[in-house]
Design a protein around this motif. Structure first.
Motif, short mmCIF file in Angstrom:
data_model
loop_
_atom_site.label_atom_id
_atom_site.label_comp_id
_atom_site.label_asym_id
_atom_site.label_seq_id
_atom_site.Cartn_x
_atom_site.Cartn_y
_atom_site.Cartn_z
N UNK A 146 0.71 -1.38 0.03
CA UNK A 146 0.13 -0.13 0.01
C UNK A 146 0.79 1.20 -0.10
N UNK A 147 2.11 0.94 -0.06
CA UNK A 147 3.05 2.23 0.24
C UNK A 147 4.17 2.18 -0.79
N UNK A 169 6.22 9.76 -1.20
CA UNK A 169 5.73 8.56 -0.69
C UNK A 169 4.28 8.46 -1.25
N UNK A 205 0.64 6.38 -1.03
CA UNK A 205 -0.15 5.69 -0.34
C UNK A 205 -1.27 5.19 -1.30
N UNK A 206 -1.40 4.10 -1.67
CA UNK A 206 -2.33 3.63 -2.64
C UNK A 206 -3.12 2.20 -2.19
N UNK A 207 -4.55 2.31 -2.85
CA UNK A 207 -5.20 1.09 -2.75
C UNK A 207 -5.24 0.47 -4.22
N UNK A 219 -7.01 3.96 -6.26
CA UNK A 219 -6.90 5.03 -5.49
C UNK A 219 -5.39 5.38 -4.97
N UNK A 220 -5.09 6.79 -5.03
CA UNK A 220 -3.83 6.97 -4.29
C UNK A 220 -3.40 8.20 -3.85
N UNK A 221 -2.61 8.36 -3.07
CA UNK A 221 -2.35 9.67 -2.38
C UNK A 221 -0.77 9.90 -2.53
N UNK A 227 2.47 12.18 -2.04
CA UNK A 227 3.15 13.35 -1.31
C UNK A 227 4.48 13.46 -1.74
N UNK A 255 -11.40 7.22 0.89
CA UNK A 255 -10.23 6.97 1.15
C UNK A 255 -9.56 7.15 2.69
N UNK A 262 -8.41 4.03 4.26
CA UNK A 262 -7.20 3.67 3.80
C UNK A 262 -6.04 4.43 4.29
N UNK A 290 -3.04 2.88 6.43
CA UNK A 290 -1.76 2.90 6.03
C UNK A 290 -0.82 3.55 7.07
N UNK A 322 9.12 11.27 7.46
CA UNK A 322 8.97 12.18 6.32
C UNK A 322 7.31 12.21 6.35
N UNK A 348 5.18 15.79 6.55
CA UNK A 348 4.43 16.46 5.10
C UNK A 348 3.20 16.73 5.73
#
Lengths: 369, 266
Positions: free
Chosen positions: A238-239, A274, A276-278, A281-283, A285, B4, B7, B11, B24, B28
């Motif tokens: 996930x990361x 970095x 973070x994702x499913x 979906x994703x974030x 950064x 989200x 999730x 995480x 980090x 952030x």
């Protein structure tokens, strides 16, 4: 100043606005900053930390080593025209179109408070996991009349970023997915004019208000240069983590021609991200530190960029970040063949925060898949 | 975001607590939480409401530039005066200070756009249209006059070889024009001092003009006409005014100026 001078000023503004609005993809017009010569508006609005993630043709200029990390072989083919306009320019355009400023003195007074800033950009590109090709153009002029110029009398400051050309990228994973290397070769037709004209200098104004006089001051130069990029990628369930290193204009890009922009110095950038994702979906950064060796002598506020990109179901993206020390926002909707992007950010034209800031709005419609 | 959030939490919990890169991630998120504190300024602006990162200070010249662009002449004058006191031979700041002082006196350079020095109107009529008077400024008129006087003095502090048209300094040409405009404006403002009361044009005050002020009026007009400005129309208009005063009836400068005012007021 007399009426003739005032008339010259108005003529000058008309010529500049006329020239700017008529060039389209045709080109008119010093590298002041370390930003990539072309950036996708969504990336800019997300803060511009795009060494570790970039959109469409922006990949070729942000970091070609990103190419192998897409899904599937084919990544993108299409065009991505966009426009941008300064916040103050919108209100001025509204006033001018309504005819509210018919008095030359009132018009000039208004112009001292409202810088004119707008821009056009486009990139037609094809990209897959190992190769990319783009033809691009970006023209972003800025016109500001200062009541108290550098010598105390009214002054017109005209500056622009005008970059056009073609880019060709190659990228490959090295042994594993952990390391990617990429290179971008680029042909540039570029200018960054920065003209300061005293409106009381009748000789200079007469010269500049002629179309040929204006064009002679904004000559473009041409040259070849290349960029290299590398990604160190650690993928988790996930990361993910990415470390990016990028070199722009390796060895310095020499430009030739009658224009003033003769060389784009080499600059090196580092980024960390970095994700973070499913499933879909994703974030993302990211933080970029630009121009590590200080080739452009920029202060910290221009070197550090923060980006957060929230990507939902592949169709919606939201970006929030920090660029030139200001908050920036962007959003995009991907409609399969159409990708609509809206973004806003603040651009610092000066060397220190707050000296010459422009709040910018951008709208782009990319057509492709 | 509702989809989200679980999730993100999962995480974050899994990775930020045990992963070395958790620092980090946390840094952030903290950075984004504090970003709104920067308000309508750059986060790196030392003048911001709450500096959360090492800021990038502006030079005082840049602060003066910002103040001038905003029309905050008081601040600009204070900064430029300090800088000039510290570096008295850095003459490129002098025209800026002079312009700011002229602006504070009530001289709006853009009103010159409306002025037509080539017309049949006299200098007094043309510049009198927009220059401050005791009527418009009231009790503050003496301050306006003092600002304009200093504006001229600051320009005259620049060595002559740096402010004539053939010199190589970047400000020479504009400095010459500024001298023409400000000296002419100072003369007219001195005339206004003796021809306006708080209620309007009052020629009866002309008789109170001192010999010193009359001499100042003529001296500044002569200086304006011979400043070396490339604006021939303006210089010619000033010269015409000077010659016109000198040709007026009267045995003293005061009487000549009073006659000129009477003849050229609407």
């Amino acid at each position: 100043m007399n009426p003739k001078t005032a008339k010259n000023l108005i003529s000058m503004i008309q010529v500049i606005v006329g020239l700017c609005s008529s060039i389209g993809s045709q080109n008119l017009f010093a590298r002041k900053g370390s930003s990539a010569v072309y950036e996708d508006p969504f990336d800019v609005g997300a803060g511009g930390a795009s060494l570790t993630r970039a959109a469409q043709a922006g990949i070729l200029f942000s970091n070609p080593a990103l190419l192998p990390y897409g899904d599937g072989f084919h990544r993108w083919v299409g065009a991505e025209p966009s426009v941008l306009v300064g916040k103050e320019s919108l209100s001025l355009a509204s006033e001018l179109s309504s005819g509210a400023e018919s008095d030359p003195a009132a018009l000039i007074d208004t112009l001292t408070k409202t810088p004119l800033h707008f821009g056009l950009s486009n990139a037609v590109s094809y990209m897959n996991k190992g190769f990319g090709l783009a033809i691009f153009n970006r023209f972003e002029p800025d016109l500001f009349v200062r009541k108290y110029g550098d010598t105390g009398l009214p002054q017109i400051n005209f500056q622009a970023e005008s970059y056009h050309g073609a880019a060709f990228s190659l990228a490959s994973l090295v042994a594993t997915r952990m390391i990617s290397l990429g290179i971008t070769g680029k042909y540039l037709y570029a200018a960054e004019p920065n003209l300061n004209l005293e409106v009381t200098d009748e000789a200079a104004m007469s010269k500049i208000t002629s179309t040929t006089g204006m064009q002679s001051l904004v000559e473009h130069n041409t040259g070849f240069g290349f960029d290299v990029g590398a990604i160190l990628f650690k993928q988790g369930y996930n990361f993910d983590l990415k470390l990016a290193l990028k070199g722009d204009d390796i060895g310095g890009t020499k430009l030739s021609g009658s224009g003033t922009l003769k060389e784009i110095p080499a600059s090196y950038h580092a980024g960390l991200a970095a994700t973070i994702h499913g499933g879909v979906d994703a974030i993302h950064l990211a933080i970029d530190y630009r121009d590590v060796q200080g080739a452009y002598e920029e202060k910290m506020f221009k070197k550090v960029r923060l980006s957060s990109k929230f990507l939902f179901k592949r169709y919606v993206g939201i970006g929030v970040g920090l660029r030139d020390g200001w908050l920036a926002y962007s959003g995009e909707v991907d409609l399969i063949l159409l990708r609509i992007t809206a973004a806003t950010w603040t651009k610092e034209l000066g060397d220190s925060p707050g000296v010459d800031s422009r709040k910018i709005y951008s709208l782009g419609i990319a057509m492709g898949f | 975001m509702r989809i989200l959030w679980p999730l993100i939490m999962k995480v974050m919990k899994n990775y930020t607590s045990r992963n070395s890169f958790g620092l980090f991630l946390r840094a952030f998120f903290v950075a984004f939480l504090i970003l709104p504190a920067c308000g309508n300024k750059s986060l790196f602006d030392c003048a911001g409401p709450k500096s959360t990162v090492p800021c990038n200070p502006r030079s005082r010249d840049e602060d003066a530039r910002i103040a001038l662009d905003k029309g905050d002449l008081q601040t600009a004058i204070e900064i430029l005066e300090t800088l000039i006191a510290e570096e008295p031979t850095k003459y490129d700041r002098f025209p800026l200070l002079s312009a700011a002082l002229a602006g504070r006196s009530g001289f709006d350079i853009f009103n010159i756009v409306k002025a037509n020095f080539g017309s049949s109107s006299s200098l007094l009529q043309v510049m009198g249209e927009f220059l401050p008077t005791p009527t418009s400024k009231g009790a503050g008129y003496d301050n306006s006059l003092a600002d304009m006087k200093r504006s001229v003095a600051v320009l005259n502090d620049i060595p002559l070889e740096l402010r004539n048209d053939i010199s190589a300094s970047s400000f020479a040409s504009s400095c010459a024009l500024q001298l023409t405009l400000y000296q002419a404006a100072y003369s007219i403002m001195l005339i206004n001092k003796y021809s306006y009361s708080s209620s309007g044009f009052d020629p009866s005050k002309l008789s109170s003009m001192t010999a010193e002020d009359a001499a100042l009026i003529l001296k500044n007009l002569l200086g304006a006409a011979n400043s070396g400005s490339s604006s021939t129309e303006t210089s010619a208009a000033v010269n015409t005014a000077y010659e016109s005063i000198k040709s007026q009836p009267g045995s003293t400068d005061q009487e000549k100026i009073a006659s000129y005012v009477q003849a050229n007021k609407k």
